[in-house]
Design a protein around this motif. Structure first.
Motif, PDB file in Angstrom:
ATOM      1  N   ILE A  46     -69.371 -78.287 -43.930  1.00  7.25           N
ATOM      2  CA  ILE A  46     -70.503 -77.654 -43.240  1.00  7.25           C
ATOM      3  C   ILE A  46     -70.194 -76.210 -42.854  1.00  7.25           C
ATOM      4  N   ILE A  47     -69.109 -76.024 -42.108  1.00  6.80           N
ATOM      5  CA  ILE A  47     -68.801 -74.699 -41.557  1.00  6.80           C
ATOM      6  C   ILE A  47     -68.496 -73.692 -42.664  1.00  6.80           C
ATOM      7  N   ILE A  48     -67.617 -74.044 -43.579  1.00  9.80           N
ATOM      8  CA  ILE A  48     -67.223 -73.118 -44.649  1.00  9.80           C
ATOM      9  C   ILE A  48     -68.409 -72.727 -45.534  1.00  9.80           C
ATOM     10  N   PRO A  49     -69.208 -73.671 -46.039  1.00  9.75           N
ATOM     11  CA  PRO A  49     -70.359 -73.258 -46.864  1.00  9.75           C
ATOM     12  C   PRO A  49     -71.351 -72.362 -46.139  1.00  9.75           C
ATOM     13  N   LEU A  50     -71.529 -72.570 -44.836  1.00  9.28           N
ATOM     14  CA  LEU A  50     -72.463 -71.750 -44.066  1.00  9.28           C
ATOM     15  C   LEU A  50     -71.869 -70.393 -43.689  1.00  9.28           C
ATOM     16  N   SER A  51     -70.577 -70.222 -43.898  1.00  2.00           N
ATOM     17  CA  SER A  51     -69.896 -68.999 -43.464  1.00  2.00           C
ATOM     18  C   SER A  51     -69.523 -68.093 -44.632  1.00  2.00           C
ATOM     19  N   VAL A  52     -70.157 -68.288 -45.776  1.00  2.00           N
ATOM     20  CA  VAL A  52     -69.829 -67.487 -46.954  1.00  2.00           C
ATOM     21  C   VAL A  52     -69.977 -65.983 -46.705  1.00  2.00           C
ATOM     22  N   PRO A  53     -71.054 -65.501 -46.043  1.00  2.00           N
ATOM     23  CA  PRO A  53     -71.153 -64.052 -45.796  1.00  2.00           C
ATOM     24  C   PRO A  53     -69.980 -63.502 -44.993  1.00  2.00           C
ATOM     25  N   ALA A  54     -69.603 -64.215 -43.931  1.00  2.00           N
ATOM     26  CA  ALA A  54     -68.480 -63.746 -43.113  1.00  2.00           C
ATOM     27  C   ALA A  54     -67.174 -63.824 -43.882  1.00  2.00           C
ATOM     28  N   LEU A  55     -66.972 -64.900 -44.618  1.00  2.00           N
ATOM     29  CA  LEU A  55     -65.735 -65.062 -45.386  1.00  2.00           C
ATOM     30  C   LEU A  55     -65.630 -64.017 -46.490  1.00  2.00           C
ATOM     31  N   ALA A  56     -66.761 -63.698 -47.134  1.00  5.24           N
ATOM     32  CA  ALA A  56     -66.752 -62.684 -48.196  1.00  5.24           C
ATOM     33  C   ALA A  56     -66.420 -61.313 -47.633  1.00  5.24           C
ATOM     34  N   THR A  57     -66.960 -61.015 -46.457  1.00  6.24           N
ATOM     35  CA  THR A  57     -66.682 -59.724 -45.825  1.00  6.24           C
ATOM     36  C   THR A  57     -65.204 -59.590 -45.472  1.00  6.24           C
ATOM     37  N   ILE A  58     -64.673 -60.623 -44.844  1.00  8.14           N
ATOM     38  CA  ILE A  58     -63.265 -60.599 -44.452  1.00  8.14           C
ATOM     39  C   ILE A  58     -62.364 -60.596 -45.684  1.00  8.14           C
ATOM     40  N   ALA A  59     -62.767 -61.341 -46.711  1.00  7.17           N
ATOM     41  CA  ALA A  59     -61.978 -61.367 -47.951  1.00  7.17           C
ATOM     42  C   ALA A  59     -61.909 -59.979 -48.578  1.00  7.17           C
ATOM     43  N   LEU A  60     -63.017 -59.240 -48.526  1.00  9.78           N
ATOM     44  CA  LEU A  60     -63.002 -57.882 -49.074  1.00  9.78           C
ATOM     45  C   LEU A  60     -62.058 -56.984 -48.288  1.00  9.78           C
ATOM     46  N   PHE A  61     -62.103 -57.068 -46.953  1.00 12.34           N
ATOM     47  CA  PHE A  61     -61.201 -56.266 -46.125  1.00 12.34           C
ATOM     48  C   PHE A  61     -59.739 -56.600 -46.437  1.00 12.34           C
ATOM     49  N   ILE A  62     -59.437 -57.899 -46.547  1.00  6.31           N
ATOM     50  CA  ILE A  62     -58.063 -58.323 -46.821  1.00  6.31           C
ATOM     51  C   ILE A  62     -57.623 -57.860 -48.208  1.00  6.31           C
ATOM     52  N   ALA A  63     -58.507 -58.044 -49.202  1.00  8.75           N
ATOM     53  CA  ALA A  63     -58.158 -57.695 -50.582  1.00  8.75           C
ATOM     54  C   ALA A  63     -57.892 -56.205 -50.727  1.00  8.75           C
ATOM     55  N   VAL A  64     -58.731 -55.375 -50.106  1.00  6.17           N
ATOM     56  CA  VAL A  64     -58.517 -53.925 -50.179  1.00  6.17           C
ATOM     57  C   VAL A  64     -57.200 -53.549 -49.517  1.00  6.17           C
ATOM     58  N   GLY A  65     -56.928 -54.174 -48.366  1.00  9.04           N
ATOM     59  CA  GLY A  65     -55.664 -53.900 -47.681  1.00  9.04           C
ATOM     60  C   GLY A  65     -54.455 -54.315 -48.495  1.00  9.04           C
ATOM     61  N   GLN A  66     -54.539 -55.476 -49.141  1.00 10.34           N
ATOM     62  CA  GLN A  66     -53.433 -55.944 -49.973  1.00 10.34           C
ATOM     63  C   GLN A  66     -53.253 -55.074 -51.210  1.00 10.34           C
ATOM     64  N   TRP A  67     -54.357 -54.694 -51.832  1.00 11.08           N
ATOM     65  CA  TRP A  67     -54.278 -53.880 -53.048  1.00 11.08           C
ATOM     66  C   TRP A  67     -53.693 -52.497 -52.762  1.00 11.08           C
ATOM     67  N   ASN A  68     -54.022 -51.938 -51.608  1.00 16.63           N
ATOM     68  CA  ASN A  68     -53.561 -50.585 -51.263  1.00 16.63           C
ATOM     69  C   ASN A  68     -52.274 -50.576 -50.446  1.00 16.63           C
ATOM     70  N   ASN A  69     -51.653 -51.714 -50.279  1.00 11.62           N
ATOM     71  CA  ASN A  69     -50.477 -51.811 -49.418  1.00 11.62           C
ATOM     72  C   ASN A  69     -49.247 -51.212 -50.096  1.00 11.62           C
ATOM     73  N   TRP A  70     -48.775 -50.102 -49.555  1.00 13.34           N
ATOM     74  CA  TRP A  70     -47.551 -49.477 -50.055  1.00 13.34           C
ATOM     75  C   TRP A  70     -46.458 -49.442 -48.978  1.00 13.34           C
ATOM     76  N   TYR A  71     -46.855 -49.615 -47.707  1.00 14.44           N
ATOM     77  CA  TYR A  71     -45.900 -49.467 -46.605  1.00 14.44           C
ATOM     78  C   TYR A  71     -44.873 -50.605 -46.601  1.00 14.44           C
ATOM     79  N   VAL A  72     -45.351 -51.831 -46.735  1.00 14.53           N
ATOM     80  CA  VAL A  72     -44.433 -52.982 -46.756  1.00 14.53           C
ATOM     81  C   VAL A  72     -43.483 -52.922 -47.951  1.00 14.53           C
ATOM     82  N   PRO A  73     -43.966 -52.643 -49.169  1.00  7.75           N
ATOM     83  CA  PRO A  73     -43.021 -52.494 -50.290  1.00  7.75           C
ATOM     84  C   PRO A  73     -42.009 -51.380 -50.066  1.00  7.75           C
ATOM     85  N   MET A  74     -42.425 -50.297 -49.423  1.00 10.31           N
ATOM     86  CA  MET A  74     -41.507 -49.195 -49.165  1.00 10.31           C
ATOM     87  C   MET A  74     -40.357 -49.641 -48.263  1.00 10.31           C
TER      88      MET A  74
END
Length: 292
Positions: free
Chosen positions: A187-215
């Motif tokens: 119930i909760i997860i299917p109804l929360s797709v907009p919020a999950l998609a938004t957060i997933a985009l923020f996380i994905a962009v952060g992970q893709w652009n992450n250079w500080y941790v590898p450094m």
């Protein structure tokens, strides 16, 4: 968009449109400049640094970039880290936010305050490095995934969204014999797709652009993601990563063009992904802006 019928309103609409178009051009120009710079032939690139509309195109820089094992390996590493990190962080964020919406959770306030505490206070870089080292994650891709399990900000956003879901849906499911886990996933997860998609985009962009941790933690260049390779090429002007250790006149001639091509390679995947989640993203960013 509501348009005014009065003369003053029409003038305002025109000026507002001109202003927005001007701002859009300012925002898009850096992207366009890099894109044009990545396809310029060497003969045209050396004439001027300003090429708004190139007269000819050359994809030699892209051919060269994709012919190098270093770039291809870094792209693969970035894809693995981004996909695994996004799914992992999204899962941890969701299973943390959902219980905190329950008033009957023992120690709910204390747990929430403990999580909020991490937004304002941290142990510092040296203790963090020693912790990662003691866990054996130095020179391991796990260091880019496991430590970043939970973002407090994302957890608060998701918790707010969960609280806006009608409680009657959960109560009806519980009457039918469903437990918390079944309610959460069915119930909760299917109804929360907009919020999950938004957060997933923020996380994905952060992970893709992450250079500080590898450094900090990845000394082995074979494990570097694309963002770290890009940083080393642009900031340290280290073209050895693209030359394979030898100086060749061709690399010298295409130096700036290669840099622009690497930048475009790092940007294009996010641009491709965004349209597929745009409809959910627009809904997700409106979380909490309208109260019913």
């Amino acid at each position: 968009m509501v348009r005014s019928t009065s003369i003053a309103g029409k003038i305002f609409d025109v000026l507002n449109m001109i202003f927005l178009v001007f701002m859009a051009c300012i925002m898009l120009y850096p992207f366009w400049h890099v894109l044009v710079g990545s396809v310029l032939p060497y003969e045209e690139a050396i004439k001027t640094s300003f090429n708004l509309f190139p007269r000819s195109f050359s994809f030699e820089a892209y051919e060269y970039v994709f012919s190098k094992d270093t770039i291809l390996k870094s792209v693969i590493v970035s894809v693995i880290v981004t996909v695994a990190g996004t799914l992992y962080q999204l899962f941890v964020t969701a299973i943390t936010a959902y219980p905190l919406t329950k008033q009957d959770l023992p120690g709910r306030s204390a747990i929430f305050l403990f999580i909020i505490f991490t937004m304002f206070f941290g142990g510092g870089l040296i203790p963090y490095y020693l912790l990662i080292k003691s866990l054996g994650m130095v020179n391991s891709l796990a260091v880019m995934i496991i430590p970043a399990a939970l973002s407090t900000y994302n957890m608060i956003v998701l918790k707010t969204f969960f609280q806006n879901i009608p409680i009657d849906l959960e109560e009806s499911a519980k009457i039918d014999g469903a437990g918390y886990m079944r309610v959460f996933f069915k119930i909760i997860i299917p109804l929360s797709v907009p919020a999950l998609a938004t957060i997933a985009l923020f996380i994905a962009v952060g992970q893709w652009n992450n250079w500080y941790v590898p450094m900090l933690f990845l000394n082995d260049k074979e494990l570097w993601p694309l963002a770290m390779v890009l940083r080393d090429v642009l900031i340290n002007n280290n073209m050895e990563l693209t030359r394979g250790g030898s100086f060749v006149s061709k690399e010298f001639m295409l130096g700036d063009t290669i840099k622009n091509a690497i930048v475009m390679v790092s940007v294009i995947p996010i641009i491709i992904v965004y349209p597929f989640i745009q409809k959910h993203f627009v809904k997700g960013v409106m979380i909490g802006s309208i109260k019913s």
